[in-house]
Design a protein around this motif. Structure first.
Motif, short mmCIF file in Angstrom:
data_model
loop_
_atom_site.label_atom_id
_atom_site.label_comp_id
_atom_site.label_asym_id
_atom_site.label_seq_id
_atom_site.Cartn_x
_atom_site.Cartn_y
_atom_site.Cartn_z
N VAL A 79 59.44 46.14 36.99
CA VAL A 79 58.27 45.48 36.41
C VAL A 79 57.07 45.62 37.36
O VAL A 79 55.96 45.91 36.93
N LYS A 80 57.33 45.46 38.65
CA LYS A 80 56.24 45.61 39.63
C LYS A 80 55.65 47.01 39.58
O LYS A 80 54.44 47.20 39.71
N ALA A 125 51.73 48.09 38.93
CA ALA A 125 51.05 48.89 39.95
C ALA A 125 50.51 50.19 39.35
O ALA A 125 49.36 50.56 39.61
N ALA A 126 51.30 50.87 38.54
CA ALA A 126 50.87 52.16 37.99
C ALA A 126 49.64 51.99 37.11
O ALA A 126 48.72 52.80 37.12
N SER A 148 48.60 40.76 37.01
CA SER A 148 50.00 40.38 36.84
C SER A 148 50.18 39.12 35.99
O SER A 148 51.31 38.75 35.68
N ASP A 149 49.08 38.47 35.57
CA ASP A 149 49.25 37.32 34.67
C ASP A 149 49.17 37.76 33.21
O ASP A 149 49.13 36.93 32.31
N ASN A 150 49.09 39.08 32.96
CA ASN A 150 49.07 39.57 31.59
C ASN A 150 50.48 40.05 31.22
O ASN A 150 50.91 41.09 31.68
N PRO A 151 51.20 39.24 30.40
CA PRO A 151 52.62 39.52 30.20
C PRO A 151 52.90 40.79 29.40
O PRO A 151 52.02 41.31 28.73
#
Ligand code: TXA
Ligand code: MG
Length: 332
Positions: free
Chosen positions: A46-47, A51-52, A57-60
């Motif tokens: 998921v990380k 990153a790509a 990161s708060d956008n699910p």
């Protein structure tokens, strides 16, 4: 990193499924747009997705599954209206938001207690997920903020060198992302217009509320800048679109700007020798070609893209939503 382009035969899909299971990310075709898939049960995977894409990161992320049963298995509770919609509209460009089971990691859902679930209709997507044997979380496979990719070349241009694999399954047939509906409220709420029309959903679900504002963006992705090409986009939203497009084109051209018009075939026939990107005969054609045309305007160095607006029934709702976002609300 070297980005390898794979085909859609069983051997290639097996290789890519293995990559996903092992915590890597793979871009793959769906009927809506290309997704960047990873193992939803692996925080590492998921990380890599965030990153790509350069995604906040708060956008699910939407979790993709290969069967309706697998969709039910991600949810803690499935209200009857959700079950009815899932059975009627899956597989297809339709995403259900439901209370999540605890095993779905917080990094997938941005810390929410809900999960967005989708069963794609594209046979390559379904086979890939089946072979991976895990739920596959996948946002659209574009750089965050850019138009969503509807062909493998779009993914390569955004993410080439940043991901190990792209499965080339040709152009997407729907062309806009899935419709997102939140079933944790009664009546259910439309969070994002998309490939399954609201009319179709209401024919199954009864009344669906259109989420339109308030202080908290319910579809967390809604607060971010979206679909923005380099070209400035203007939408001829109502009135005589053909006349507005002609006037604006001539005005921008007189200022020395390189303009292009994106419009339905019938309107293109009325644009004289102005540069037109033909969006096709129907609203379904328009939806299918929209993101590719936004990218084409940039590839061809246009300063300004003037887009024909459409009425917001059926596919019109998702077209207008994407156009207005691409335009940052600017109309003619
Ligand atoms: O067609 C699609 O939906 C494509 C393909 C690849 O399946 N995927 C896609 O994903 O468009 P993405 O990440 O670009 O957009 C997902 C949207 C975002 O606006 C996100 O905020 C919203 O769904 N979303 C995800 N999980 C949610 C949740 N638990 N509650 C509310 N909204 C959610
Ligand atoms: Mg997206």
């Amino acid at each position: 990193m070297n980005t390898r382009i794979y085909g859609t035969d069983e051997q290639d899909l097996k290789t890519c499924a293995r990559l996903i299971r092992s915590g890597e990310v793979v871009a793959f075709p769906t009927e809506t747009v290309y997704g960047l898939g990873g193992n939803a049960l692996s925080e590492d995977s998921v990380k890599k997705i965030y990153a790509a894409k350069g995604r906040p990161s708060d956008n699910p992320l939407i979790v993709h599954v290969a069967s309706v049963e697998a969709a039910f298995a991600l949810a803690d509770t499935v209200p009857p209206v959700a079950e009815k919609c899932m059975r009627a509209l899956m597989p297809g460009p339709f995403t259900a938001v439901l209370k999540k089971r605890p095993f779905i990691p917080d990094c997938v859902t941005g810390g929410l207690d809900t999960v967005a679930i989708r069963l794609p209709a594209h046979p390559v997507a379904r086979r890939l997920i089946e072979l991976a044997g895990v739920p596959v979380c996948a946002p659209s496979a574009n750089t965050s903020g850019k138009p969503s990719p509807t062909a493998a070349a779009h993914v390569k241009s955004d993410l080439g060198g940043r991901i190990p694999a792209i499965i080339d399954g040709g152009s997407c047939t729907v062309g806009v992302e899935s419709t997102v509906v939140d079933f944790t409220t009664d009546p259910p709420r439309l969070l994002r217009a998309g490939g399954t029309t609201l009319e179709r959903i209401e024919s199954v679900a009864g009344r669906v509320e259109i989420y339109g504002g308030g202080t908290v963006a319910l579809c967390p992705g809604m607060k971010y800048k979206h679909y923005s090409p380099e070209a400035e986009v203007y939408v001829a939203a109502d009135g005589d679109a053909a006349e507005k497009l002609r006037l604006a084109y001539d005005g921008f051209t007189a200022q020395g700007k390189r303009a292009a018009i994106m419009c339905l075939s019938g309107t293109a026939a009325r644009m004289g020798d102005r540069l037109c990107y033909d969006a096709g005969e129907s609203k379904a054609d328009y939806a299918r070609s929209l993101f590719a045309t936004l990218r084409r305007a940039d590839d061809e160095g246009r300063d300004v893209l003037l887009a024909e607006g459409v009425d917001s029934s059926q596919e019109g709702a998702s077209i207008m939503n994407r156009l207005m976002k691409a335009a940052g609300g600017k109309t003619l």
